[in-house]
Design an enzyme around this catalytic site. Structure first.
Site, PDB file in Angstrom:
ATOM      1  N   SER A 120      50.760   3.975 -62.602  1.00  0.00           N
ATOM      2  CA  SER A 120      51.984   4.615 -63.093  1.00  0.00           C
ATOM      3  C   SER A 120      51.672   5.296 -64.410  1.00  0.00           C
ATOM      4  CB  SER A 120      53.075   3.554 -63.267  1.00  0.00           C
ATOM      5  OG  SER A 120      53.348   2.978 -62.015  1.00  0.00           O
ATOM      6  N   LEU A 121      51.369   6.565 -64.351  1.00  0.00           N
ATOM      7  CA  LEU A 121      50.880   7.287 -65.529  1.00  0.00           C
ATOM      8  C   LEU A 121      52.047   7.850 -66.364  1.00  0.00           C
ATOM      9  CD1 LEU A 121      48.000   7.832 -66.510  1.00  0.00           C
ATOM     10  CD2 LEU A 121      48.108  10.049 -65.357  1.00  0.00           C
ATOM     11  N   CYS A 125      59.946  -8.121 -66.020  1.00  0.00           N
ATOM     12  CA  CYS A 125      58.659  -7.533 -66.389  1.00  0.00           C
ATOM     13  C   CYS A 125      58.578  -7.489 -67.908  1.00  0.00           C
ATOM     14  CB  CYS A 125      58.527  -6.122 -65.822  1.00  0.00           C
ATOM     15  SG  CYS A 125      56.928  -5.358 -66.183  1.00  0.00           S
ATOM     16  N   CYS A 129      62.869   1.999 -66.929  1.00  0.00           N
ATOM     17  CA  CYS A 129      62.816   1.176 -65.725  1.00  0.00           C
ATOM     18  C   CYS A 129      63.803   0.006 -65.837  1.00  0.00           C
ATOM     19  CB  CYS A 129      61.384   0.655 -65.563  1.00  0.00           C
ATOM     20  SG  CYS A 129      61.210  -0.653 -64.342  1.00  0.00           S
ATOM     21  N   CYS A 158      58.828  -0.721 -70.215  1.00  0.00           N
ATOM     22  CA  CYS A 158      59.017   0.729 -70.035  1.00  0.00           C
ATOM     23  C   CYS A 158      60.522   0.998 -70.061  1.00  0.00           C
ATOM     24  CB  CYS A 158      58.415   1.208 -68.716  1.00  0.00           C
ATOM     25  SG  CYS A 158      56.720   0.655 -68.481  1.00  0.00           S
ATOM     26  N   CYS A 177      58.380  -3.162 -49.842  1.00  0.00           N
ATOM     27  CA  CYS A 177      58.090  -3.065 -51.273  1.00  0.00           C
ATOM     28  C   CYS A 177      58.419  -4.427 -51.884  1.00  0.00           C
ATOM     29  CB  CYS A 177      58.961  -1.959 -51.868  1.00  0.00           C
ATOM     30  SG  CYS A 177      58.817  -1.809 -53.649  1.00  0.00           S
ATOM     31  N   SER A 207      50.430  -1.275 -57.301  1.00  0.00           N
ATOM     32  CA  SER A 207      50.790  -0.325 -58.344  1.00  0.00           C
ATOM     33  C   SER A 207      50.717  -1.027 -59.695  1.00  0.00           C
ATOM     34  CB  SER A 207      52.217   0.174 -58.099  1.00  0.00           C
ATOM     35  OG  SER A 207      52.590   1.095 -59.097  1.00  0.00           O
ATOM     36  N   GLY A 260      58.248  -6.261 -61.529  1.00  0.00           N
ATOM     37  CA  GLY A 260      57.115  -6.903 -62.177  1.00  0.00           C
ATOM     38  C   GLY A 260      55.855  -6.070 -62.183  1.00  0.00           C
TER      39      GLY A 260
HETATM   40  N1  SAH Z   1      54.897  -2.504 -62.736  1.00  0.00           N
HETATM   41  C1  SAH Z   1      54.216  -1.714 -61.755  1.00  0.00           C
HETATM   42  C2  SAH Z   1      54.801  -1.906 -60.405  1.00  0.00           C
HETATM   43  C3  SAH Z   1      56.231  -1.429 -60.254  1.00  0.00           C
HETATM   44  S1  SAH Z   1      56.180  -0.004 -59.285  1.00  0.00           S
HETATM   45  C4  SAH Z   1      54.183  -0.286 -62.163  1.00  0.00           C
HETATM   46  O1  SAH Z   1      54.904   0.086 -63.079  1.00  0.00           O
HETATM   47  O2  SAH Z   1      53.400   0.453 -61.583  1.00  0.00           O
HETATM   48  C5  SAH Z   1      57.643   0.818 -59.685  1.00  0.00           C
HETATM   49  C6  SAH Z   1      57.344   2.304 -59.831  1.00  0.00           C
HETATM   50  O3  SAH Z   1      58.565   2.963 -60.153  1.00  0.00           O
HETATM   51  C7  SAH Z   1      56.382   2.573 -60.975  1.00  0.00           C
HETATM   52  O4  SAH Z   1      55.589   3.683 -60.692  1.00  0.00           O
HETATM   53  C8  SAH Z   1      57.352   2.871 -62.099  1.00  0.00           C
HETATM   54  O5  SAH Z   1      56.769   3.554 -63.150  1.00  0.00           O
HETATM   55  C9  SAH Z   1      58.396   3.667 -61.372  1.00  0.00           C
HETATM   56  N2  SAH Z   1      59.691   3.710 -62.050  1.00  0.00           N
HETATM   57  C10 SAH Z   1      60.184   2.871 -62.970  1.00  0.00           C
HETATM   58  N3  SAH Z   1      61.426   3.235 -63.332  1.00  0.00           N
HETATM   59  C11 SAH Z   1      61.721   4.346 -62.630  1.00  0.00           C
HETATM   60  C12 SAH Z   1      62.859   5.189 -62.547  1.00  0.00           C
HETATM   61  N4  SAH Z   1      63.952   4.953 -63.282  1.00  0.00           N
HETATM   62  N5  SAH Z   1      62.821   6.227 -61.699  1.00  0.00           N
HETATM   63  C13 SAH Z   1      61.726   6.467 -60.928  1.00  0.00           C
HETATM   64  N6  SAH Z   1      60.624   5.707 -60.955  1.00  0.00           N
HETATM   65  C14 SAH Z   1      60.611   4.659 -61.803  1.00  0.00           C
HETATM   66 FE1  SF4 Z   2      57.279  -3.164 -65.602  1.00  0.00          FE
HETATM   67 FE2  SF4 Z   2      56.417  -1.246 -63.956  1.00  0.00          FE
HETATM   68 FE3  SF4 Z   2      58.987  -1.284 -64.824  1.00  0.00          FE
HETATM   69 FE4  SF4 Z   2      57.025  -0.671 -66.539  1.00  0.00          FE
HETATM   70  S1  SF4 Z   2      57.635   0.501 -64.732  1.00  0.00           S
HETATM   71  S2  SF4 Z   2      58.724  -2.102 -66.947  1.00  0.00           S
HETATM   72  S3  SF4 Z   2      55.384  -1.990 -65.813  1.00  0.00           S
HETATM   73  S4  SF4 Z   2      57.981  -2.794 -63.538  1.00  0.00           S
END
Ligand code: SAH
Ligand code: SF4
Length: 355
Positions: free
Chosen positions: A212-213, A109, A116, A113, A102, A189, A159
């Site tokens: 990531s919906l 980033c 995250c 969100c 990964c 992703s 990121g």
């Molecule tokens: N920025 C991209 C790539 C990062 S992937 C994206 O958001 O898709 C990281 C994955 O973990 C994404 O699906 C994100 O939404 C998810 N994620 C972020 N924070 C999380 C958390 N606290 N617990 C579980 N999944 C999380």
């Molecule tokens: Fe960035 Fe993906 Fe985290 Fe959202 S979930 S802040 S897009 S890394």
């Protein structure tokens, strides 16, 4: 960023760097980089002076800070320092039937969100192609030590890959063409940056797309994933649908389950309806939200996650409960914060190796 690093250069650029050296030497170096995943001082088939020259002129992009291993040894988190001092993480996950790495595409980033850890830390800078490819090479070297080969690459580290589309794409081509992974073993992703998805649809390799919906209506998604205000759900689904028409691949929707927020029956109904709009239907990956310091709401209980999955299935959507790897070493989804503590107050149960 000015320094050209080891995994930035193409084979042709390497030949230029080694100007005047016979072609077979270029091939030897290339094989050291992309087949053996070794360091110049290990290339004993090359003259010592040439090795030293290469190490100096094409330095590594990643300086190891720590390597943390989970208790059972099947998850390894690498913390790297980049030129300029920012830090990123890479996670290697060894499964019975595959080894997945990964990788990060940005330091931090900008998408914000709230749930995250990477988003909580904010944006520092884009990664270069070399910085991205080297993560795979280093993880491959580590996998070899365990007698394994990296079989899958997921752009799910720190990121937003589609905010750094060009470097990400160049890295995909290198991982495919030189490390030899097929496009079906590479997954990008995205939080749903529509221009990036459209660009990806035009690219020559059919990589897997994960979106990531996390919410299936705009008012909730605006809250959880702020970029939704710019790229709302209807437009996003249309871009996904166009991606599917251009590519013979499945799309998956990532859904981090947050207690009382997006795990209600109505959420399942809305999500299933979105899945059914795509041909082939989107596949949902469910994962209980992992704890991060800046977000108080908890992850959904595993019992409810499984109920939610069954509900989705009964509504005609395919869903899988994802194995949650790496929580004990802050290496799980959304926990990558490059050195800032994530699960405050919890200690890894396994041995922790620092290099
Ligand atoms: N920025 C991209 C790539 C990062 S992937 C994206 O958001 O898709 C990281 C994955 O973990 C994404 O699906 C994100 O939404 C998810 N994620 C972020 N924070 C999380 C958390 N606290 N617990 C579980 N999944 C999380
Ligand atoms: Fe960035 Fe993906 Fe985290 Fe959202 S979930 S802040 S897009 S890394």
């Amino acid at each position: 960023m000015t320094t050209l690093t080891r995994y930035d250069v193409t084979r042709e650029q390497l030949a230029e760097v080694l100007d005047g050296t016979p072609r077979y030497r270029v091939d030897q170096v290339w094989s050291g980089l992309y087949e053996q995943f070794t360091e110049p001082d290990e290339w004993t088939n090359l003259p010592k002076a040439l090795r030293a020259d290469l190490a100096r002129r094409l330095p590594n992009a990643l300086t190891p800070v720590t390597e943390t291993v989970s208790g059972n040894g099947d998850t390894v988190k690498f913390l790297w320092e980049l030129e300029g001092g920012s830090r990123v993480e890479t996670v290697l996950m060894l499964y019975a039937d595959r080894a997945t790495v990964c990788i990060s595409s940005q330091a931090g980033c900008a998408m914000g969100c709230g749930f995250c850890a990477t988003g909580q830390a904010g944006f520092t800078r884009h990664l270069t192609t070399g910085e991205i490819v080297e993560q795979v090479a280093r993880a491959s070297a580590r996998a070899r030590q365990a007698g394994r080969r990296v079989s899958n690459v997921v752009y799910m580290g720190m990121g937003e890959p589609m905010a750094n589309e060009q470097s990400v794409w160049q890295s995909v081509e290198r991982i495919h063409g030189e490390i030899g992974l097929s496009a079906r073993h590479i997954t990008i992703s995205t939080v749903g940056l529509i221009p990036g998805i459209r660009k990806l649809a035009e690219r020559p390799l059919p990589v897997n797309l994960a979106v990531s919906l996390h919410a299936a209506n705009d008012s909730l998604r605006d809250e959880l994933v702020p970029i939704n205000k710019r790229y709302p759900i209807d437009d996003l689904i249309e871009a996904c649908s166009d991606y599917l028409s251009a590519r013979n691949r499945r799309i998956s929707f990532e859904w981090a389950m947050i207690e009382g927020v997006n795990d209600r029956n109505s959420d399942a109904a809305e999500l299933a309806a979105l899945c059914r709009r795509l041909r082939p239907r989107a596949h949902v990956n469910l994962i209980p939200l992992n704890p991060t310091p800046g977000y108080a709401t908890r992850g959904t209980s595993l019992k409810r996650v499984h109920e939610f999955r069954d509900l989705l299935e009964s509504l005609g959507a395919n869903a899988t409960v994802r194995q949650n790897r790496g929580t004990e070493i802050d290496a799980a989804c959304g926990q990558l914060a490059a050195g800032q503590p994530v699960t405050l107050g919890r200690k890894p149960s396994g041995p922790k190796a620092s290099t």
